[in-house]
Design an enzyme around this catalytic site. Structure first.
Site, PDB file in Angstrom:
ATOM      1  CG  HIS A  39     147.483 -13.099-134.942  1.00 15.58           C
ATOM      2  ND1 HIS A  39     146.363 -13.235-135.544  1.00 15.58           N
ATOM      3  CD2 HIS A  39     148.213 -13.330-134.061  1.00 15.58           C
ATOM      4  CE1 HIS A  39     145.998 -14.348-134.569  1.00 15.58           C
ATOM      5  NE2 HIS A  39     146.393 -14.410-133.779  1.00 15.58           N
ATOM      6  N   GLY A 156     148.957 -10.544-127.401  1.00 22.49           N
ATOM      7  CA  GLY A 156     148.013  -9.311-127.157  1.00 22.49           C
ATOM      8  C   GLY A 156     147.785  -9.055-125.689  1.00 22.49           C
ATOM      9  CD  GLN A 162     146.807 -16.307-123.820  1.00 22.74           C
ATOM     10  OE1 GLN A 162     146.543 -17.378-124.356  1.00 22.74           O
ATOM     11  NE2 GLN A 162     147.550 -15.747-125.143  1.00 22.74           N
ATOM     12  CB  SER A 194     139.062 -12.248-132.112  1.00 26.37           C
ATOM     13  OG  SER A 194     138.353 -14.180-131.986  1.00 26.37           O
TER      14      SER A 194
HETATM   15  O1  PAF Z   1     147.077 -16.494-127.514  1.00 24.40           O
HETATM   16  C1  PAF Z   1     147.900 -17.191-127.952  1.00 24.40           C
HETATM   17  O2  PAF Z   1     146.375 -17.391-129.279  1.00 24.40           O
HETATM   18  C2  PAF Z   1     147.955 -19.121-127.433  1.00 24.40           C
HETATM   19  O3  PAF Z   1     146.618 -18.921-126.775  1.00 24.40           O
HETATM   20  C3  PAF Z   1     149.386 -18.654-127.741  1.00 24.40           C
HETATM   21  C4  PAF Z   1     149.295 -18.557-126.700  1.00 24.40           C
HETATM   22  C5  PAF Z   1     149.608 -19.058-128.922  1.00 24.40           C
HETATM   23  C6  PAF Z   1     149.902 -20.149-126.741  1.00 24.40           C
HETATM   24  O4  PAF Z   1     149.071 -21.424-127.681  1.00 24.40           O
END
Ligand code: PAF
Length: 517
Positions: A39, A156, A162, A194
């Site tokens: 992050h 990411g 996603q 993760s």
């Molecule tokens: O990648 C994540 O942490 C989640 O899927 C997100 C994009 C914050 C949506 O809840």
């Protein structure tokens, strides 16, 4: 710093004030908390690129199936807030579920309007095993986009499915936000970071390193010419199966944009893995792609390397990896931190968390835009004080090692041009095009004299200049670190009778021959 906001109205009033003050772009990093170094890289990038950064922290019930770990998912708001404060996040938006439900009267978000991504993108990879997950993600991300209206949002590459679905979402729904993909951050073992790694025991963490090793084997096979999906997938499966505790859920190779299965890689393929290790589910991936070439320009001082490289970068649409600016930036940082130039240990320590960003300027005449540790230093690194110290800093082994490894990381993507004394021999020994740009000492002395004359100096002894240039070449080729040396496979270009335009034309031709195969 890092103001915690629990309600949409509080958040909106801060953002409205920000917009009214025209204080730059709004960047959003959506997260589910339990923040880690992965992050951090998203947030740091957002800070470097925006006037204000919102980190949202919300464990989204919509994206967990009833059998999944919603209840157990790590929640550590205090720790996350501290983390955000330390790195300089402006706003942390951490709503309760009821805040995001328009009826406001339930704990969950059940019954909300859903955003359903195309089935073709959700029925494969993770979607096959997590029905409803991506509808949950698309719904919450759309809500966050509507609430915050960011200019840029950072995701990411680890969650590659996603990322592809969100890119499609903003396209299909015409949401005016730029999606910025950020590379996977890994532990030294190769394990992708993760929040769920918290569930792994020390032994499991070691076993989990097999996941990345298997992806690396596929990368090697691909680089050696293997393009067939079945062959690459089988290779990965065989390697994963060698660690008994790693239970494969899927290994698939798909198109990175549409996520559709491909039989063979044409331009690029997303090789994605999901496994179980004990009760923990882990995912990872790698994009296998034919990279754009790297152009490495070496040669002695005064041969015109930097002008030629700058102009070529613009002309060929390549990133100009301005290594000189990198060494200058570190020199500036050392001076700014009041560390003596010869304190090599302290300087090495200063570089452990170095965050250095180079951005191409709008024109070849302007200098590379440089940020170091989130501060813009484009002009500050070009003062006479920095110039006086940069060689001493660049000669230090720790500085060199750190910057060369950063340069090589950037080089993984290809599509860049760089110049230096050891770019083709040491930094990018696999560069697709290597040029050794040189000119006789007499010619370089003549050019230097012309420059000095243009600056109003007419007391120059050209023979002395030539002598100085020869002894500098001698020194540069003798030095222990990064000596000046022509790579065996470099093409030598002697520029004595060539104009800059002619040099550029020759190198462009060579580059185009490579592109056209
Ligand atoms: O990648 C994540 O942490 C989640 O899927 C997100 C994009 C914050 C949506 O809840």
């Amino acid at each position: 710093m890092a103001l915690l906001l629990r309600t949409i109205s509080e958040l909106r009033s801060h953002l409205t004030a920000h917009r009214q003050g025209s204080r730059g772009n709004i960047g959003l990093v959506p997260t589910m908390g339990a923040l880690h170094q992965g992050h951090l890289s998203l947030i740091e990038r957002a800070i470097a690129e925006n006037g204000i950064v919102v980190v949202s922290i919300f464990v989204n019930p919509l994206q967990f199936a009833p059998t999944e770990d919603l209840g157990d998912y790590p929640r550590q708001l205090e720790q996350d807030l501290k983390f955000c404060r330390e790195i300089g996040v402006d706003l942390v938006f951490a709503p309760e579920p009821k805040e995001l439900n328009s009826t406001g009267d339930t704990q969950a978000l059940n019954g909300t309007t859903s955003v359903i991504p195309p089935q073709s993108m959700t029925e494969i990879l993770c979607g096959k095993y997590r029905p409803g997950h991506f509808t949950g993600v698309a719904t919450i991300v759309s809500k966050l986009f509507n609430i915050i209206q960011p200019d840029k949002a950072y995701f990411g590459q680890k969650d590659a499915q996603q990322l592809a679905i969100i890119r499609r979402l903003v396209k299909d729904l015409n949401i005016p936000v730029e999606i910025v993909p950020c590379p996977i951050i890994r532990e030294v073992s190769g394990l992708a970071l993760s929040s769920r790694n918290q569930y792994l025991s020390t032994t499991e963490k070691k076993q989990a390193a097999e996941i990345y090793r298997s992806l690396q084997s596929a990368q090697v096979a691909f680089t050696n010419g293997e393009l067939n999906t079945a062959a690459l997938v089988n290779l990965v499966k065989r390697q994963l199966n060698s660690t008994e505790e790693v239970k494969i859920q899927y290994v698939e190779l798909v198109d990175p944009v549409s996520l559709q299965a491909i039989k063979q890689i044409h331009q690029a393929g997303l090789l994605a893995i999901a496994v179980h290790l004990g009760s923990t589910r882990l995912i990872d991936n790698i994009v296998l792609q034919k990279r754009q070439p790297i152009v490495a320009i070496d040669g002695p001082a005064g041969a015109g390397k930097s002008t030629v490289t700058r102009r070529l970068a613009q002309e060929l649409g390549l990133l100009y990896l301005d290594t000189g600016a990198m060494y200058r930036a570190v020199t500036w940082l050392v001076m700014e931190s009041r560390i003596a130039i010869d304190e090599e240990k302290a300087i090495a320590n200063l570089l452990t968390d170095l965050d250095l960003k180079l951005t191409s300027p709008d024109s070849a005449e302007l200098p590379t835009v440089v940020h170091i540790n989130n501060q813009e230093v484009t002009n500050a690194i070009r003062t006479p004080e920095v110039t006086a110290n940069v060689s001493a800093i660049a000669a230090q082994a720790a500085v060199r090692a750190k910057l060369v490894s950063m340069q090589q990381q950037w080089g993984e993507q290809g599509g860049l041009i760089a110049e230096g004394r050891d770019i083709g021999t040491n930094v990018f020994p696999n560069a697709e095009l290597k040029i050794f740009l040189t000119a006789t000492a007499a010619e370089r002395a003549r050019r230097r004299m012309q420059d000095l004359k243009d600056q109003g100096r007419d007391d120059i002894d050209v023979k002395q200049l030539e002598q100085d240039i020869k002894s500098r070449d001698e020194q540069d080729s003798q030095r222990a670190i990064a000596p000046l040396k022509q790579a065996d496979d470099a093409i030598e270009l002697i520029t004595d009778n060539l104009s800059i335009e002619e040099v550029i034309e020759k190198i462009s031709k060579l580059y185009n021959q490579i592109i056209e195969g």
